[in-house]
Enzyme design. Structure first.
Site, PDB file in Angstrom:
ATOM      1  N   ASP A 132      13.558  46.749   2.496  1.00  0.00           N
ATOM      2  CA  ASP A 132      12.106  46.644   2.462  1.00  0.00           C
ATOM      3  C   ASP A 132      11.452  47.551   1.441  1.00  0.00           C
ATOM      4  O   ASP A 132      10.273  47.876   1.544  1.00  0.00           O
ATOM      5  CB  ASP A 132      11.560  46.991   3.848  1.00  0.00           C
ATOM      6  CG  ASP A 132      12.066  48.345   4.333  1.00  0.00           C
ATOM      7  OD1 ASP A 132      12.514  49.142   3.494  1.00  0.00           O
ATOM      8  OD2 ASP A 132      12.015  48.602   5.553  1.00  0.00           O
TER       9      ASP A 132
ATOM     10  N   GLU B 127      19.266  42.349   5.992  1.00  0.00           N
ATOM     11  CA  GLU B 127      18.361  43.067   6.907  1.00  0.00           C
ATOM     12  C   GLU B 127      16.991  42.373   6.940  1.00  0.00           C
ATOM     13  O   GLU B 127      15.935  43.004   6.822  1.00  0.00           O
ATOM     14  CB  GLU B 127      18.212  44.546   6.533  1.00  0.00           C
ATOM     15  CG  GLU B 127      17.713  45.407   7.687  1.00  0.00           C
ATOM     16  CD  GLU B 127      17.527  46.880   7.310  1.00  0.00           C
ATOM     17  OE1 GLU B 127      18.518  47.622   7.429  1.00  0.00           O
ATOM     18  OE2 GLU B 127      16.416  47.264   6.902  1.00  0.00           O
TER      19      GLU B 127
ATOM     20  N   GLU C 281       6.405  49.151   3.656  1.00  0.00           N
ATOM     21  CA  GLU C 281       7.630  48.376   3.899  1.00  0.00           C
ATOM     22  C   GLU C 281       7.399  47.090   4.692  1.00  0.00           C
ATOM     23  O   GLU C 281       8.061  46.086   4.455  1.00  0.00           O
ATOM     24  CB  GLU C 281       8.662  49.261   4.620  1.00  0.00           C
ATOM     25  CG  GLU C 281       9.238  50.386   3.760  1.00  0.00           C
ATOM     26  CD  GLU C 281       8.341  51.623   3.677  1.00  0.00           C
ATOM     27  OE1 GLU C 281       7.278  51.652   4.344  1.00  0.00           O
ATOM     28  OE2 GLU C 281       8.705  52.552   2.936  1.00  0.00           O
TER      29      GLU C 281
ATOM     30  N   HIS D 111      10.445  61.246   5.806  1.00  0.00           N
ATOM     31  CA  HIS D 111       9.982  60.844   4.467  1.00  0.00           C
ATOM     32  C   HIS D 111       8.927  59.748   4.466  1.00  0.00           C
ATOM     33  O   HIS D 111       8.449  59.348   3.409  1.00  0.00           O
ATOM     34  CB  HIS D 111      11.169  60.379   3.616  1.00  0.00           C
ATOM     35  CG  HIS D 111      11.732  59.057   4.050  1.00  0.00           C
ATOM     36  ND1 HIS D 111      11.196  57.849   3.664  1.00  0.00           N
ATOM     37  CD2 HIS D 111      12.774  58.746   4.847  1.00  0.00           C
ATOM     38  CE1 HIS D 111      11.903  56.872   4.197  1.00  0.00           C
ATOM     39  NE2 HIS D 111      12.859  57.380   4.930  1.00  0.00           N
TER      40      HIS D 111
ATOM     41  N   ARG E  78       5.771  57.485   4.230  1.00  0.00           N
ATOM     42  CA  ARG E  78       4.445  57.676   3.615  1.00  0.00           C
ATOM     43  C   ARG E  78       3.336  57.769   4.663  1.00  0.00           C
ATOM     44  O   ARG E  78       2.407  58.553   4.523  1.00  0.00           O
ATOM     45  CB  ARG E  78       4.140  56.501   2.677  1.00  0.00           C
ATOM     46  CG  ARG E  78       4.701  56.681   1.293  1.00  0.00           C
ATOM     47  CD  ARG E  78       4.367  55.483   0.413  1.00  0.00           C
ATOM     48  NE  ARG E  78       4.446  55.817  -0.997  1.00  0.00           N
ATOM     49  CZ  ARG E  78       5.580  55.992  -1.676  1.00  0.00           C
ATOM     50  NH1 ARG E  78       6.738  55.880  -1.066  1.00  0.00           N
ATOM     51  NH2 ARG E  78       5.551  56.289  -2.958  1.00  0.00           N
TER      52      ARG E  78
ATOM     53  N   HIS F  27      13.961  65.487   1.997  1.00  0.00           N
ATOM     54  CA  HIS F  27      13.772  64.386   1.042  1.00  0.00           C
ATOM     55  C   HIS F  27      13.018  64.925  -0.179  1.00  0.00           C
ATOM     56  O   HIS F  27      12.051  65.675  -0.023  1.00  0.00           O
ATOM     57  CB  HIS F  27      12.958  63.290   1.745  1.00  0.00           C
ATOM     58  CG  HIS F  27      12.919  61.992   0.994  1.00  0.00           C
ATOM     59  ND1 HIS F  27      12.195  61.834  -0.169  1.00  0.00           N
ATOM     60  CD2 HIS F  27      13.486  60.792   1.240  1.00  0.00           C
ATOM     61  CE1 HIS F  27      12.329  60.585  -0.599  1.00  0.00           C
ATOM     62  NE2 HIS F  27      13.113  59.930   0.239  1.00  0.00           N
TER      63      HIS F  27
HETATM   64  C1  UD1 Z   1      11.518  55.009  -0.760  1.00  0.00           C
HETATM   65  C2  UD1 Z   1      11.079  53.694  -0.133  1.00  0.00           C
HETATM   66  C3  UD1 Z   1      11.248  53.755   1.380  1.00  0.00           C
HETATM   67  C4  UD1 Z   1      12.648  54.160   1.742  1.00  0.00           C
HETATM   68  C5  UD1 Z   1      12.994  55.467   1.056  1.00  0.00           C
HETATM   69  C6  UD1 Z   1      14.429  55.837   1.306  1.00  0.00           C
HETATM   70  C7  UD1 Z   1       9.289  52.397  -1.169  1.00  0.00           C
HETATM   71  C8  UD1 Z   1       7.829  52.240  -1.340  1.00  0.00           C
HETATM   72  N1  UD1 Z   1       9.693  53.444  -0.432  1.00  0.00           N
HETATM   73  O1  UD1 Z   1      10.608  56.020  -0.328  1.00  0.00           O
HETATM   74  O2  UD1 Z   1      10.980  52.473   1.923  1.00  0.00           O
HETATM   75  O3  UD1 Z   1      12.706  54.321   3.138  1.00  0.00           O
HETATM   76  O4  UD1 Z   1      12.827  55.317  -0.359  1.00  0.00           O
HETATM   77  O5  UD1 Z   1      14.649  57.187   1.016  1.00  0.00           O
HETATM   78  O6  UD1 Z   1      10.051  51.609  -1.670  1.00  0.00           O
HETATM   79  N2  UD1 Z   1      12.566  61.457  -5.684  1.00  0.00           N
HETATM   80  C9  UD1 Z   1      13.404  62.267  -6.417  1.00  0.00           C
HETATM   81  N3  UD1 Z   1      14.725  61.935  -6.491  1.00  0.00           N
HETATM   82  C10 UD1 Z   1      15.246  60.848  -5.864  1.00  0.00           C
HETATM   83  C11 UD1 Z   1      14.385  60.040  -5.102  1.00  0.00           C
HETATM   84  C12 UD1 Z   1      13.051  60.353  -5.027  1.00  0.00           C
HETATM   85  O7  UD1 Z   1      12.985  63.252  -7.009  1.00  0.00           O
HETATM   86  O8  UD1 Z   1      16.453  60.612  -5.972  1.00  0.00           O
HETATM   87  C13 UD1 Z   1      11.137  61.809  -5.614  1.00  0.00           C
HETATM   88  C14 UD1 Z   1      10.408  61.422  -6.922  1.00  0.00           C
HETATM   89  O9  UD1 Z   1       9.404  62.380  -7.182  1.00  0.00           O
HETATM   90  C15 UD1 Z   1       9.785  60.078  -6.541  1.00  0.00           C
HETATM   91  C16 UD1 Z   1       9.410  60.338  -5.099  1.00  0.00           C
HETATM   92  O10 UD1 Z   1      10.488  61.096  -4.563  1.00  0.00           O
HETATM   93  O11 UD1 Z   1       8.685  59.733  -7.356  1.00  0.00           O
HETATM   94  C17 UD1 Z   1       9.143  59.113  -4.268  1.00  0.00           C
HETATM   95  O12 UD1 Z   1      10.186  58.155  -4.382  1.00  0.00           O
HETATM   96  P1  UD1 Z   1       9.883  56.642  -3.868  1.00  0.00           P
HETATM   97  O13 UD1 Z   1      11.143  55.847  -4.032  1.00  0.00           O
HETATM   98  O14 UD1 Z   1       8.657  56.110  -4.484  1.00  0.00           O
HETATM   99  O15 UD1 Z   1       9.531  56.857  -2.350  1.00  0.00           O
HETATM  100  P2  UD1 Z   1      10.422  57.361  -1.161  1.00  0.00           P
HETATM  101  O16 UD1 Z   1       9.545  58.238  -0.342  1.00  0.00           O
HETATM  102  O17 UD1 Z   1      11.705  57.883  -1.662  1.00  0.00           O
HETATM  103  N1  UDP Z   2      21.260  59.997   4.598  1.00  0.00           N
HETATM  104  C1  UDP Z   2      22.118  60.681   3.749  1.00  0.00           C
HETATM  105  N2  UDP Z   2      21.851  61.999   3.474  1.00  0.00           N
HETATM  106  C2  UDP Z   2      20.794  62.668   3.985  1.00  0.00           C
HETATM  107  C3  UDP Z   2      19.906  61.951   4.842  1.00  0.00           C
HETATM  108  C4  UDP Z   2      20.164  60.628   5.115  1.00  0.00           C
HETATM  109  O1  UDP Z   2      23.103  60.122   3.261  1.00  0.00           O
HETATM  110  O2  UDP Z   2      20.628  63.856   3.686  1.00  0.00           O
HETATM  111  C5  UDP Z   2      21.517  58.577   4.890  1.00  0.00           C
HETATM  112  C6  UDP Z   2      21.449  58.156   6.335  1.00  0.00           C
HETATM  113  O3  UDP Z   2      22.701  58.326   6.987  1.00  0.00           O
HETATM  114  C7  UDP Z   2      21.040  56.698   6.244  1.00  0.00           C
HETATM  115  C8  UDP Z   2      20.208  56.660   4.982  1.00  0.00           C
HETATM  116  O4  UDP Z   2      20.492  57.841   4.250  1.00  0.00           O
HETATM  117  O5  UDP Z   2      22.158  55.844   6.049  1.00  0.00           O
HETATM  118  C9  UDP Z   2      18.754  56.590   5.338  1.00  0.00           C
HETATM  119  O6  UDP Z   2      17.984  56.774   4.211  1.00  0.00           O
HETATM  120  P1  UDP Z   2      16.445  57.127   4.287  1.00  0.00           P
HETATM  121  O7  UDP Z   2      16.145  57.829   5.552  1.00  0.00           O
HETATM  122  O8  UDP Z   2      16.133  57.813   3.008  1.00  0.00           O
HETATM  123  O9  UDP Z   2      15.739  55.705   4.225  1.00  0.00           O
HETATM  124  P2  UDP Z   2      15.373  54.625   5.348  1.00  0.00           P
HETATM  125  O10 UDP Z   2      16.599  54.296   6.104  1.00  0.00           O
HETATM  126  O11 UDP Z   2      14.291  55.203   6.183  1.00  0.00           O
HETATM  127  O12 UDP Z   2      14.867  53.485   4.540  1.00  0.00           O
END
Ligand code: UD1
Ligand code: UDP
Length: 387
Positions: A97, A119, A133, A202, A204, A235
């Site tokens: 999502d 999923e 999402e 994490h 939003r 995160h």
């Molecule tokens: C995203 C997804 C969320 C998912 C989550 C898993 C969207 C809108 N959100 O949220 O559905 O549950 O990923 O973790 O698709 N960043 C880093 N390094 C990384 C990843 C992220 O620095 O490896 C930081 C960056 O500043 C980036 C910010 O996190 O701009 C937000 O990343 P983004 O993918 O937009 O949102 P998530 O909160 O990670």
């Molecule tokens: N996870 C990981 N390392 C961490 C925290 C989570 O590998 O430090 C794994 C967790 O086991 C799960 C996935 O990341 O499989 C979940 O990711 P996240 O919570 O970022 O996204 P969501 O599932 O909410 O989309």
């Protein structure tokens, strides 16, 4: 005849949840697989790829620091379409999502390429929660040629939205394939005899005061009890990380760290007394490992674990979070009722079912009734956790 399959992933959970599908596709005699990363996540994606010995064939590298939803969405549309035009896949497959998945489904629609959604069908019915999402998944539900629903409930949601039943299969969630593939080798998360609270956050819709309430509830609990400690892989989203570090700065027994590699995180889950999380994947994995999860959200699209009594939706109110934690730390009976080790989301064979259905889709096999994963049945048969 061989088929060109393009698997598109972008964030940590997509990579974890598609790893078994990628490996299974590579083992078939008919699929030429192209693994593409949108690069929505950078360092967390690299860690997840390496946990499964994978690397993307193409990395579209879209992440920017503190990216906005509009900026991310427009960059994704710009970069995905040329890849589809260049690679001419027979089918694109993606999971979940995120904005990556929504942009992939829409780009396939524009290019008239079949899109298969892993999923599929999770819904809260509230477009604002989880945000964005719920919207992203609903878009995929409108545009997919194949819907791989993890549970019966997800199947029913799709049917109620008018999705043709013959395009939906109930497969279980591929995250259980992932966790089962490594749970035996996962190392312990922390070296201590105290009761471990493992936390992730994490979402939003929780940014700001709601996350601060949760952080303060945990921090105050740690101040008053020396039998408890916290492991919190933070995160990297700047909206989470800065406040977390501030609030826990002087907390005794709070260990904040970078996101853990998947194997280490599974090890930490197994060692945890209780998990506090707003993560989707964690809500699915923890019950399979027999660890109670308190879900710090107001709504969840994963009700199955709640109904099985192995997770609880506690929201983000300071008193509710603190009371729920204390109950699980102190009330043995309540704890045992939640730490039962049932797996409502899967049995570890989701990717095998997905491959089977793709073979029917491409005409390599006769059509058959594909809904052979029925979560209620699985739950009834399930004798214990997967650990
Ligand atoms: C995203 C997804 C969320 C998912 C989550 C898993 C969207 C809108 N959100 O949220 O559905 O549950 O990923 O973790 O698709 N960043 C880093 N390094 C990384 C990843 C992220 O620095 O490896 C930081 C960056 O500043 C980036 C910010 O996190 O701009 C937000 O990343 P983004 O993918 O937009 O949102 P998530 O909160 O990670
Ligand atoms: N996870 C990981 N390392 C961490 C925290 C989570 O590998 O430090 C794994 C967790 O086991 C799960 C996935 O990341 O499989 C979940 O990711 P996240 O919570 O970022 O996204 P969501 O599932 O909410 O989309």
């Amino acid at each position: 005849m061989r088929k060109r399959i393009l698997c598109l992933v972008g964030t940590r959970p997509e990579i974890i949840k598609m790893s078994s599908v990628v490996n299974a596709l590579r083992e078939t005699a008919w699929a030429d697989l192209m693994l593409v990363s949108s690069g929505q996540h950078r360092d967390m994606a690299a860690s997840a790829f390496s946990a499964f010995g994978l690397s993307p064939d193409i990395d579209l590298d879209v992440m920017t620091d503190n990216q906005t939803l509009s900026g991310l969405t427009s960059r994704l549309f710009e970069v995905i379409e040329p890849i589809l035009v260049e690679q001419t896949p027979d089918l694109v497959i993606a999971q979940g999502d995120t904005t990556t998945v929504m942009a992939a489904a829409m780009s396939c629609f524009y290019q008239d390429i079949p899109f298969a959604h892993v999923e599929a069908g999770l819904r809260t019915g509230n477009t604002k929660d989880p945000f964005p999402e719920e919207f992203n998944r609903t878009v995929c539900g409108k545009l997919s040629a194949l819907h791989f629903a993890p549970t019966e409930a997800a199947y029913r949601s799709l049917v109620s939205e008018g999705v043709a039943e013959e395009t939906i299969a109930v497969t279980g969630n591929t995250v259980i394939d992932a966790v089962m593939s490594i749970s035996d080798t996962a190392p312990a998360g922390i070296d201590s005899s105290r009761k471990l609270i493992l936390m992730t956050a994490h979402r939003r819709e929780n940014f700001g005061v709601q996350l601060e309430n949760v952080f303060r509830a945990v921090s105050d609990l740690l101040d008053t009890r020396d039998d408890v400690e916290l492991l919190y892989p933070v995160h990297p989203n700047p909206n989470v990380a800065a406040r977390a570090r501030e609030i826990f700065e002087n907390s005794p027994r709070a260990k904040l760290c970078e996101p853990l590699q998947y194997e280490q995180f599974v090890g930490a889950m197994r060692q945890a007394h209780v998990i506090l999380s707003d993560s989707g994947g964690v809500q699915e994995e923890a019950p399979a490992l027999g660890i109670p999860v308190l879900v710090i959200r107001n709504e969840t699209e994963r009700p199955d674990a709640l109904m099985a009594g192995v997770s609880r939706l506690v929201g983000t109110d300071y008193c509710d979070v603190r009371a729920a934690l204390e109950e699980l730390l102190d009330d043995e009976q309540v704890y045992r009722s939640m730490a039962r080790g049932v797996s409502p989301y899967g049995d570890g064979a989701a990717s095998a079912r997905i491959i089977d259905i793709l073979e029917v889709f491409f005409g390599f096999k006769e059509h058959r009734h594909t809904s052979d994963f029925v979560s209620e049945d699985w739950l009834a048969q399930s004798t214990g956790s997967v650990r």
